[in-house]
Design an enzyme around this catalytic site. Structure first.
Site, PDB file in Angstrom:
ATOM      1  N   SER A   1     -20.282   0.860  41.884  1.00  0.00           N
ATOM      2  CA  SER A   1     -19.489  -0.146  41.157  1.00  0.00           C
ATOM      3  C   SER A   1     -18.470  -0.784  42.102  1.00  0.00           C
ATOM      4  O   SER A   1     -18.115  -0.201  43.136  1.00  0.00           O
ATOM      5  CB  SER A   1     -18.774   0.575  40.001  1.00  0.00           C
ATOM      6  OG  SER A   1     -17.910  -0.289  39.318  1.00  0.00           O
ATOM      7  N   GLY A   2     -18.004  -1.949  41.733  1.00  0.00           N
ATOM      8  CA  GLY A   2     -16.842  -2.590  42.370  1.00  0.00           C
ATOM      9  C   GLY A   2     -16.840  -2.637  43.887  1.00  0.00           C
ATOM     10  O   GLY A   2     -17.800  -3.084  44.521  1.00  0.00           O
TER      11      GLY A   2
ATOM     12  N   GLY B   1     -16.868  -0.221  46.123  1.00  0.00           N
ATOM     13  CA  GLY B   1     -17.839   0.670  46.780  1.00  0.00           C
ATOM     14  C   GLY B   1     -19.217   0.034  46.847  1.00  0.00           C
ATOM     15  O   GLY B   1     -19.908   0.120  47.872  1.00  0.00           O
TER      16      GLY B   1
ATOM     17  N   THR C   1     -18.393   6.841  48.797  1.00  0.00           N
ATOM     18  CA  THR C   1     -18.190   7.508  47.511  1.00  0.00           C
ATOM     19  C   THR C   1     -17.837   6.449  46.469  1.00  0.00           C
ATOM     20  O   THR C   1     -17.138   5.477  46.767  1.00  0.00           O
ATOM     21  CB  THR C   1     -17.090   8.592  47.591  1.00  0.00           C
ATOM     22  OG1 THR C   1     -15.832   7.972  47.821  1.00  0.00           O
ATOM     23  CG2 THR C   1     -17.379   9.608  48.688  1.00  0.00           C
TER      24      THR C   1
ATOM     25  N   TYR D   1      -0.616   7.294  39.844  1.00  0.00           N
ATOM     26  CA  TYR D   1      -1.590   6.564  40.667  1.00  0.00           C
ATOM     27  C   TYR D   1      -0.962   6.192  42.020  1.00  0.00           C
ATOM     28  O   TYR D   1      -1.554   6.412  43.081  1.00  0.00           O
ATOM     29  CB  TYR D   1      -2.049   5.300  39.929  1.00  0.00           C
ATOM     30  CG  TYR D   1      -3.037   4.448  40.699  1.00  0.00           C
ATOM     31  CD1 TYR D   1      -4.317   4.912  40.995  1.00  0.00           C
ATOM     32  CD2 TYR D   1      -2.693   3.167  41.141  1.00  0.00           C
ATOM     33  CE1 TYR D   1      -5.228   4.130  41.704  1.00  0.00           C
ATOM     34  CE2 TYR D   1      -3.591   2.381  41.845  1.00  0.00           C
ATOM     35  CZ  TYR D   1      -4.860   2.859  42.126  1.00  0.00           C
ATOM     36  OH  TYR D   1      -5.755   2.085  42.828  1.00  0.00           O
TER      37      TYR D   1
END
Ligand SMILES: NC(=O)c1ccc[n+]([C@@H]2O[C@H](COP(=O)([O-])OP(=O)(O)OC[C@H]3O[C@@H](n4cnc5c(N)ncnc54)[C@H](OP(=O)(O)O)[C@@H]3O)[C@@H](O)[C@H]2O)c1
Length: 273
Positions: free
Chosen positions: A38-39, A41, A34, A170
């Site tokens: 980007s980044g 993942g 999921t 967070y």
């Protein structure tokens, strides 16, 4: 002479096949990542594909999901992981295309910071809906198509334990993920599904531009963090992807219910003297 040359050739052939198999130790596996556009993942999807897996990536942004899927050779599916109906649709689409899944990397996540005094309900809901509710229900909706013996990997964060100012929601969302990690490891052990979490420290990804902070604040924050990291630098997405590959593979066949911290030593650097 001919026989010994032949035997040596056979040996060489066998070793090559063995090495190829070892390199591609996720061949015949299907993995869902999921937030794979980007980044971390993206890097994880790339690494899993390099190991022979068929990979599905998700994200909200249609254009970047499509671009990333083409670059990676993955299947891209647009899904907002914070919305239950879209998670349902995603699981259905994966079932229709692949039947079963072997690896689930719950990576999509939002990081946004706010002091407790000014945190809004929207801030709270955006983080909790994706990082906790979305993660929880993604696991639930994929369980019917997750093969017994499969691997679930959560992307948590060292923020769960750092006590970093302004990161309350967070941090709490990632602490919840670490809690789910333990409970689900127990619940799913009957199906030999291994459940583990990775807690990255600071990793250089586009996430830092999305924190809702001024660039100056991000830079200052980066400098302070960089100094506290024992290895004196941010991590690279590939360094988290390597751990994802390990936990996804049979190399981690006796590992479940655990958390692997990948933070360059940040969390052990608490005492200053
Ligand atoms: N970078 C770090 O220092 C660090 C440290 C610890 C933990 N982490 C965790 O690592 C994970 C990945 O972060 P990253 O650093 O790689 O940041 P990133 O580059 O910003 O990636 C975030 C990913 O999540 C996706 N995403 C966000 N909201 C989504 C939603 N509602 N539905 C589906 N996908 C969604 C994004 O796709 P769209 O853009 O298409 O929405 C993107 O692919 C997060 O869970 C984060 O908390 C990061």
């Amino acid at each position: 002479m001919i026989v010994s040359k032949l035997l040596s050739l056979i040996h060489h052939f066998k070793t090559t096949i063995f090495n190829i198999k070892k390199m591609n130790n996720l061949s015949n596996k299907v993995a869902v990542v999921t937030g794979g556009n980007s980044g971390i993942g993206y890097a994880a999807a790339k690494e899993l594909i390099a190991q022979g897996a068929q990979v599905v990536i998700t994200g909200r942004n249609k254009q970047s999901v499509e671009t990333a899927a083409t670059e990676l050779g993955a299947t891209g599916i647009v899904a907002d992981q914070s919305k239950i109906d879209q998670i349902d649709q995603l699981a259905l689409a994966v079932k229709e295309k692949f039947g079963k899944v072997d690896v689930l990397f719950l990576n999509a996540g939002l990081a946004a910071f706010s002091p407790v005094e000014t945190a809004t309900e929207e801030h709270y809901d955006a983080l909790m809906n994706l990082n906790v509710k979305g993660v929880y229900f993604t696991v639930q909706k994929f369980l019917p198509i997750l093969n017994d013996g499969g691997s679930i990997i959560f992307n948590a964060s060292v923020n769960a334990v750092l006590g970093m100012p302004d990161s309350s929601v967070y941090a709490a969302s990632k602490a919840a993920v670490l809690s789910l990690n333990k409970v689900l490891a127990r619940e799913l052990a009957t199906r030999k599904i291994r459940v583990n979490a990775i807690s990255p420290g600071p990793v250089a990804t586009p996430l830092y531009g999305k924190l809702g902070l001024e660039q100056e604040q991000v830079d200052g924050f980066g400098t302070v963090l960089g100094q506290r990291i024992l290895l004196n630098r941010f991590g690279r997405p590939e360094e988290i992807a390597n751990v994802v590959r390990f936990l996804a593979s049979d190399d981690a066949s006796f590992i479940t219910g655990t958390e692997i911290t990948v933070d360059g030593g940040l969390t052990v650097n608490a005492v200053i003297y």
